[in-house]
Write an enzyme that holds these catalytic residues in place. Structure first.
Site, PDB file in Angstrom:
ATOM      1  N   GLY A 194       1.289 -16.354 -11.916  1.00 17.62           N
ATOM      2  CA  GLY A 194       1.424 -16.475 -10.470  1.00 17.62           C
ATOM      3  C   GLY A 194       2.834 -16.771 -10.007  1.00 17.62           C
ATOM      4  CG  HIS A 197       3.733  14.639  10.757  1.00 16.48           C
ATOM      5  ND1 HIS A 197       4.102  15.863  11.280  1.00 16.48           N
ATOM      6  CD2 HIS A 197       4.414  14.499   9.596  1.00 16.48           C
ATOM      7  CE1 HIS A 197       4.966  16.441  10.468  1.00 16.48           C
ATOM      8  NE2 HIS A 197       5.184  15.639   9.433  1.00 16.48           N
ATOM      9  CG  HIS A 198       5.661  10.944   9.191  1.00 16.81           C
ATOM     10  ND1 HIS A 198       4.417  10.556   8.737  1.00 16.81           N
ATOM     11  CD2 HIS A 198       6.169  11.772   8.233  1.00 16.81           C
ATOM     12  CE1 HIS A 198       4.181  11.127   7.561  1.00 16.81           C
ATOM     13  NE2 HIS A 198       5.220  11.874   7.238  1.00 16.81           N
ATOM     14  CG  ASP A 233       6.570  17.203   6.834  1.00 16.08           C
ATOM     15  OD1 ASP A 233       6.479  17.808   7.913  1.00 16.08           O
ATOM     16  OD2 ASP A 233       6.502  15.956   6.747  1.00 16.08           O
ATOM     17  CD  GLU A 286       8.887   6.499   1.047  1.00 18.60           C
ATOM     18  OE1 GLU A 286       8.526   7.661   1.350  1.00 18.60           O
ATOM     19  OE2 GLU A 286       8.085   5.571   0.776  1.00 18.60           O
ATOM     20  CG  ASP A 335       3.110 -13.486 -13.698  1.00 21.14           C
ATOM     21  OD1 ASP A 335       3.970 -14.099 -13.016  1.00 21.14           O
ATOM     22  OD2 ASP A 335       2.079 -14.039 -14.133  1.00 21.14           O
ATOM     23  CG  ASN A 373       5.212 -17.974 -14.674  1.00 17.01           C
ATOM     24  OD1 ASN A 373       4.835 -17.028 -13.969  1.00 17.01           O
ATOM     25  ND2 ASN A 373       6.426 -18.463 -14.595  1.00 17.01           N
ATOM     26  N   GLY A 407      16.873 -12.479  -1.831  1.00 21.19           N
ATOM     27  CA  GLY A 407      15.746 -13.054  -2.561  1.00 21.19           C
ATOM     28  C   GLY A 407      14.441 -12.300  -2.424  1.00 21.19           C
ATOM     29  CD  GLU A 466       7.171 -18.457  -3.974  1.00 24.57           C
ATOM     30  OE1 GLU A 466       6.978 -18.172  -5.179  1.00 24.57           O
ATOM     31  OE2 GLU A 466       8.129 -18.015  -3.325  1.00 24.57           O
TER      32      GLU A 466
END
Length: 561
Positions: free
Chosen positions: A471, A117-118, A31, A54, A442, A469, A415, A475
């Site tokens: 996941g 608000h916000h 708004d 955003e 993925d 793959n 990254g 990591e």
């Protein structure tokens, strides 16, 4: 006499963005910013691109800026701008110039101290501007009377430093009549518009560089992404054409040079480099470093073997020779000087090229990372924009040779996974003549996949290769190979594009090399349809370079204090 309404602060801001080459503004309505959005829609040189959130808008503005030279992002106050701040921080880390405009409460509401608000309900309306001050090169709150000068100053700084800037705009200030600025605006994209430097500093650098070249035997050039960010691609090309200089890039400078040049060595990654590349870079009598940023993810875990205080170094605004710094020597100017100085050097032996030869194995079988990236690299066409997300996609493609004119987008320093999907959206809107190729895992895709619908809304039809793959494979290699925290939910990927609003997508799931070849061939022969290829690979299969970097990261993360 004219009946045209007076120009507003919003109009002036949009005019200045257009002067910088911006024709698309990314964001989400709220708004507080709706009246400003009316001015965007009415502007003759501007197009509004509404995104799913955003964060995606800010990533898209980043990708747009990497192709067009500057980007723009519009959010609402508080909740909207904080959703985007991670992406803005990434733009700062990777020297991407863009403007984030956050439109908030009107000045009367600020003065009254109303609970709005916000906000945090504490009448502190500068809180989020202070947060952004840490991740931008320039920031301000616009006020009537000084808004035009402030806009020009902030945009000029962002263009000069090739980094993001931030403006907080109270909603009523956007519609206020604009007061003409006290001085003309800075030239559009000043960091890219001039190769001139300070005469004294440039002359001193020239003398030192000439003496250093005269006593050097072998000379190698290592060029990185700041060459692109500060508009020096043409000067780098002229340097390499001036004499037969072996040259390499870290993965972050992947698309700077013609990889078909026999003197192009490929990728330099410190101790993880091909031995020939490592020797020619680390052991050169003179290493010329152009726009190089040594990060752990781009230098083989900081295992580079050259002395960063030796040789010739060219940064955005200064140069150095064996540690002696020459200020006020822009990158373009330094490269232009070196091109003149190396023109008469003797020809060194032609180095061995290190890019692997792509080709299908004699027998087909389950799809491997090696087979995947060889096939994808072979399918890339000159002029494509290839966006490779951090992980197996980025490091798998970084060591493959790509055609001349290919743009390679990634985010190896910051990254942030999921970056490339909306970044490619921005890149394709910046230049619709380039085909988009998205390479993403993925886990990364689950962060930002909702922006597929924005591709569809704007008639964009990239080729998307999603690596399934199961996941967070990077990591897994770093730590916790079978830990639950590296697992993700299993999605029905072939159903996702249509579910998100892409009309008539070309969808395939491939598990072997031959299936992949057939899917890539079909995508190449089909125009006007988004192609979505789910490529299923092994749980622990990673490109060799990524595996080496991952083990290096684990060693550093788990080393005793």
């Amino acid at each position: 006499m004219t009946d045209d309404p007076p120009a507003t602060v919003a109009d002036h801001l949009l005019d200045r963005l257009a002067d910088l080459g911006v024709s698309h503004v990314f964001g989400v309505p709220g708004d507080y910013n709706l009246a400003f959005l009316d001015r965007v829609l009415a502007h003759p040189r501007m197009t509004w691109v509404g995104t799913a959130n955003e964060l995606g808008a800010a990533y898209a503005a980043d990708g747009y800026a990497r192709i067009a030279g500057f980007g723009a992002l519009l959010t609402t106050y508080g909740v909207g701008e904080l959703s985007a701040i991670n992406a803005v921080a990434g733009s700062y880390a990777e020297y991407v110039p863009l403007l984030h405009v956050a439109v908030g409460p009107a000045r009367a509401a600020e003065r009254s101290g109303a609970v709005l608000h916000h906000t945090f309900g504490d009448a502190d309306f500068e809180r989020f501007a202070r947060a952004h001050a840490e991740v931008v090169c320039a920031h301000a709150t616009l006020r009537p009377g000084t808004a035009a000068d402030t806009i020009d100053r902030v945009l000029g700084t962002a263009a000069r430093d090739s980094r993001p800037a931030y403006l907080r705009l109270p909603s009523d200030v956007g519609s206020a009549p604009v007061t003409a600025p006290a001085a003309p605006a800075a030239p559009a994209r000043p960091s890219r518009s001039s190769a001139a430097g300070d005469g004294t500093g440039l002359a001193a650098f020239t003398r030192a560089a000439r003496a250093r070249l005269e006593r050097a035997g072998t000379v190698t050039v290592l060029a990185d992404f700041l060459v692109d960010r500060f508009g020096a691609r043409a000067e780098l090309t002229r340097l390499l054409a001036a004499g037969p200089l072996p040259h390499a890039t870290p993965v972050s400078g992947k698309d700077l040079l013609d990889e078909g040049n026999p003197l192009h060595l490929g990728v330099y990654s410190g101790a993880f480099s091909d031995p020939v590349v490592r020797a020619l870079v680390d052991d050169a009598d003179l290493l010329i470093r152009a726009g190089v940023v040594l990060a752990d993810t781009t230098s083989g875990g900081l295992t580079h073997g050259f002395d960063t205080a030796a040789g010739i170094g060219l940064g955005p605004h200064s140069a150095s020779v064996d540690g002696l710094v020459f200020p006020d020597v822009p990158l373009r100017a330094g490269l232009a000087v070196l091109a003149e100085l190396v023109a008469d050097r003797e020809t060194p032996p032609t180095p061995h090229r290190t890019f692997p030869t792509a080709g299908a194995p004699a027998e087909d079988g389950p799809l491997t990372q090696d087979r995947l990236w060889n096939a994808v690299a072979a399918a890339v066409r000159p002029g494509d924009v290839v966006a490779a997300d951090q992980g197996t996609a980025y490091y798998g493609m970084a060591t493959r040779r790509l055609p001349a004119g290919t743009r390679f987008l990634g985010q190896p320093l910051w990254g942030s996974i999921g970056y490339t999907l909306p970044a490619l959206l921005g890149a394709q809107l910046a230049d619709r003549s380039r085909r988009g190729v998205l390479l993403i895992g993925d886990g990364s895709a689950q962060m930002t996949v909702q922006e597929l619908g924005t591709f569809g809304r704007h008639g964009l039809a990239p080729v998307i290769v999603l690596v399934n793959n199961r996941g967070y494979t990077v990591e897994r290699v770093i730590h916790g190979a079978r830990a639950a925290y590296n697992d993700i939910a299993a999605w029905d990927w072939p159903a996702v594009p249509a579910a998100l609003g892409v009309r008539d997508p070309l969808v395939a799931t491939v598990r072997t090399g031959r299936e992949l070849d057939a899917a890539l061939d079909r995508a190449a022969r089909t125009s006007g349809r988004l192609a979505f290829i789910e490529a299923v690979t092994g749980l622990d299969d990673v490109p060799p370079l990524l595996g080496s970097i991952a083990h290096s990261l684990n060693d550093r993360n788990t080393a005793p204090a």
